[in-house]
Write a protein that holds these residues in place. Sequence first.
Motif, PDB file in Angstrom:
ATOM      1  N   THR A  56      -4.166   4.238  -2.250  1.00  0.00           N
ATOM      2  CA  THR A  56      -5.442   3.942  -1.599  1.00  0.00           C
ATOM      3  C   THR A  56      -6.551   3.799  -2.641  1.00  0.00           C
ATOM      4  O   THR A  56      -6.615   4.550  -3.607  1.00  0.00           O
ATOM      5  N   PHE A 106       1.752   5.201   0.191  1.00  0.00           N
ATOM      6  CA  PHE A 106       1.301   6.458   0.789  1.00  0.00           C
ATOM      7  C   PHE A 106       2.183   7.573   0.232  1.00  0.00           C
ATOM      8  O   PHE A 106       3.405   7.445   0.253  1.00  0.00           O
ATOM      9  N   SER A 160      -2.606  10.491   6.388  1.00  0.00           N
ATOM     10  CA  SER A 160      -1.150  10.713   6.320  1.00  0.00           C
ATOM     11  C   SER A 160      -0.803  11.605   5.130  1.00  0.00           C
ATOM     12  O   SER A 160       0.060  12.479   5.233  1.00  0.00           O
ATOM     13  N   GLU A 161      -1.467  11.379   4.012  1.00  0.00           N
ATOM     14  CA  GLU A 161      -1.185  12.197   2.820  1.00  0.00           C
ATOM     15  C   GLU A 161      -1.598  13.654   3.037  1.00  0.00           C
ATOM     16  O   GLU A 161      -0.929  14.574   2.568  1.00  0.00           O
ATOM     17  N   GLY A 208      -4.401   6.043   5.339  1.00  0.00           N
ATOM     18  CA  GLY A 208      -3.565   6.453   4.207  1.00  0.00           C
ATOM     19  C   GLY A 208      -3.827   7.889   3.789  1.00  0.00           C
ATOM     20  O   GLY A 208      -2.888   8.687   3.652  1.00  0.00           O
ATOM     21  N   HIS A 213       0.858  -1.190   0.000  1.00  0.00           N
ATOM     22  CA  HIS A 213       0.000   0.000   0.000  1.00  0.00           C
ATOM     23  C   HIS A 213       0.890   1.234   0.000  1.00  0.00           C
ATOM     24  O   HIS A 213       1.693   1.419   0.912  1.00  0.00           O
ATOM     25  N   PRO A 218      -4.801  -1.140   0.525  1.00  0.00           N
ATOM     26  CA  PRO A 218      -5.366   0.035  -0.132  1.00  0.00           C
ATOM     27  C   PRO A 218      -6.886   0.141  -0.090  1.00  0.00           C
ATOM     28  O   PRO A 218      -7.430   1.243  -0.106  1.00  0.00           O
ATOM     29  N   GLN A 223       3.591   0.529   2.792  1.00  0.00           N
ATOM     30  CA  GLN A 223       3.315  -0.395   3.896  1.00  0.00           C
ATOM     31  C   GLN A 223       2.961  -1.758   3.292  1.00  0.00           C
ATOM     32  O   GLN A 223       1.985  -1.886   2.559  1.00  0.00           O
TER      33      GLN A 223
END
Lengths: 429, 172
Positions: free
Chosen positions: B167, A204, A375-376, A372, A202, A363, A335
């Motif tokens: 994501t 990020f 954090s972005e 996710g 995943h 994801p 991750q």
Amino acid sequence: MAAIPDSLSAAQPRADGAVNYDELIQQDRIHGSLYTSEAVYRDELQKIFYGGWVYVGHESEIPEPGQFVRRTIGEEPVLLVRTRDGRPTVLKNRCAHRANLVCMEDRGSARSFTCPYHGWVYGLDGKLLDVPYPNGFTRDRNQYGLPVLPLVDSYRGFIFASFNPDAGSLRDHLGNATRVIDRTIAMSPTGEIKLTAGWVKHKFQANWKMLPENDTDGYHVNFVHASFARVIRSQYDAAAMTAEQELKSRTIDWGNGHTEIDFAPAYPGELAWLGLPDASRYPDYVQAMEQAYGHERAHQLLHDGPPHTVIFPNLFLAEMNIVIFEPRGPNECVQWHTPLLLGGVSDAVNDRIMRQSEGALGPSAFLLADDGVISERQQIALRSGQAWLDLSRGEQREIVEADGSRIGHVTDETTNRGFWHHYRKVMTR
Amino acid sequence: MQTAVSIEEARRIEAFLYLEARLADESRYEEWENLVDEDMYYWIPLAPDADPQRNVSVTADNRKRLATRLAQLKTGVRHAQTPPSPMRRLLSNIEIERSANPKVAGAQEYAVAANFVCYELRAQSTRQLEVWPGRVEYGLRAHGDSGGLKMFLKKVMLVHASEPLPTLAFIL
Ligand code: FES
Ligand SMILES: [Fe+2]
């Protein structure tokens, strides 16, 4: 002119131009440039990923001699290989001739590694065995192997390595975390875990340190995961989502940067960590655990479940999952996760573990998809690097145990402080 | 064992696929869910030949979990889709066959495959455009006299499923 408020001021660099970590990491706050600076990132590669111990893989991924998996430590491509004598070794995946990737497969089995560029052949231990058209190459072949990482050691199947021969012992690095690994393994009645289901990765657009921080942050659960809580009854309702006074789970700083959220005190019954009201679904698992550990300890294990613990810097024992953090520059990280399949249990138990893994991590997961994007968003807000992030929550109510570990309320920043204070120690070494 | 379909059946099936794609593009989950049968399996494996009993998947939703996924998207606080990603996808290379051995005995079922590419704007975080290319297999079933179609399988085989993926909280 009025003074610029502290929250808007830049951190002062050191006179020699080096990053001043003592200034950037304070007891109760950290500076935003730690997430955005290229210089900090380069320092981290040297000091954390090439200077200390890092997690590489698990014995169950390479059960037989000749088996290997491809991994990345920091930014270095490596191969974790089981050699002919059965010992795990870690080789740089880079030909000693002209630096080609020697192996492109993610996993497999080999008798030797042949570089596709000019055909140099290496043994499983990295030794250079053959050079095509040998008359033109008269150098000492012993000087031309695939570099072997000087330190490789394992604890109960978890294999760690270091590029730095002076990194000290793995036991010293793990410290209290050996007991945490013991708890993971104790979920199997035979003490076997199998990381054989494959890895979901995943990505990020965020700094890698947000992974260990967020993964043991108990404060965000009620907010970031509000949509999850509205549609799924789960163990996290009681463990991280009720009123402050009612929350019984804890944050733990084990020392050496290893941090945990201990949900067990809040679990209402056995197998709550598998999302079940009690253990009646899997009587054969209960019986096997009783046989293996005795009645009392078995039921304690079935109640408490697996740990939720980050082992500094790149391993996360994520309940019934194993997670690896991969840094990719200051603004990107990956991750990896795989379900923690157990030996000595029925397929039905492992099937539940697999489906739970997909539900929680990766994801599209009910949980991590939301972590996710948060954090972005942090990374976007930090783009200038000019910010201070608060770490003070719960300082006043932290308890220090005899073994040096610190215990906080589940919503407290005990874990984040534990991570950062160790980080500062490593970065100023 | 599978057999070919008539032009009329093919038209009907293609219309279904385009509707399904448009509803997914526009995050119209209530309408999208109306296209789904009771035994639906929504699956994004790591590899086309993966076995969900032995290999972890990106997504492996049975009907119940899919309902939960859609309910989560409708809460309004699914941060990973707040706001929802604007998306447009293209379907091509559609191949349709009638199943000789349907999953539900006596039912008219179709095995359909197509290539797709979906462009997604990550409006909720990076504001970057992501490209999601792959092949998709559908299981479709005709219901009642009108022959209305429902979907019981959507297997999405991303070209880059085994690589680090951003994501992906929407329905692909
Ligand atoms: S680069 Fe590997 S043999 Fe030349
Ligand atoms: Fe989270």
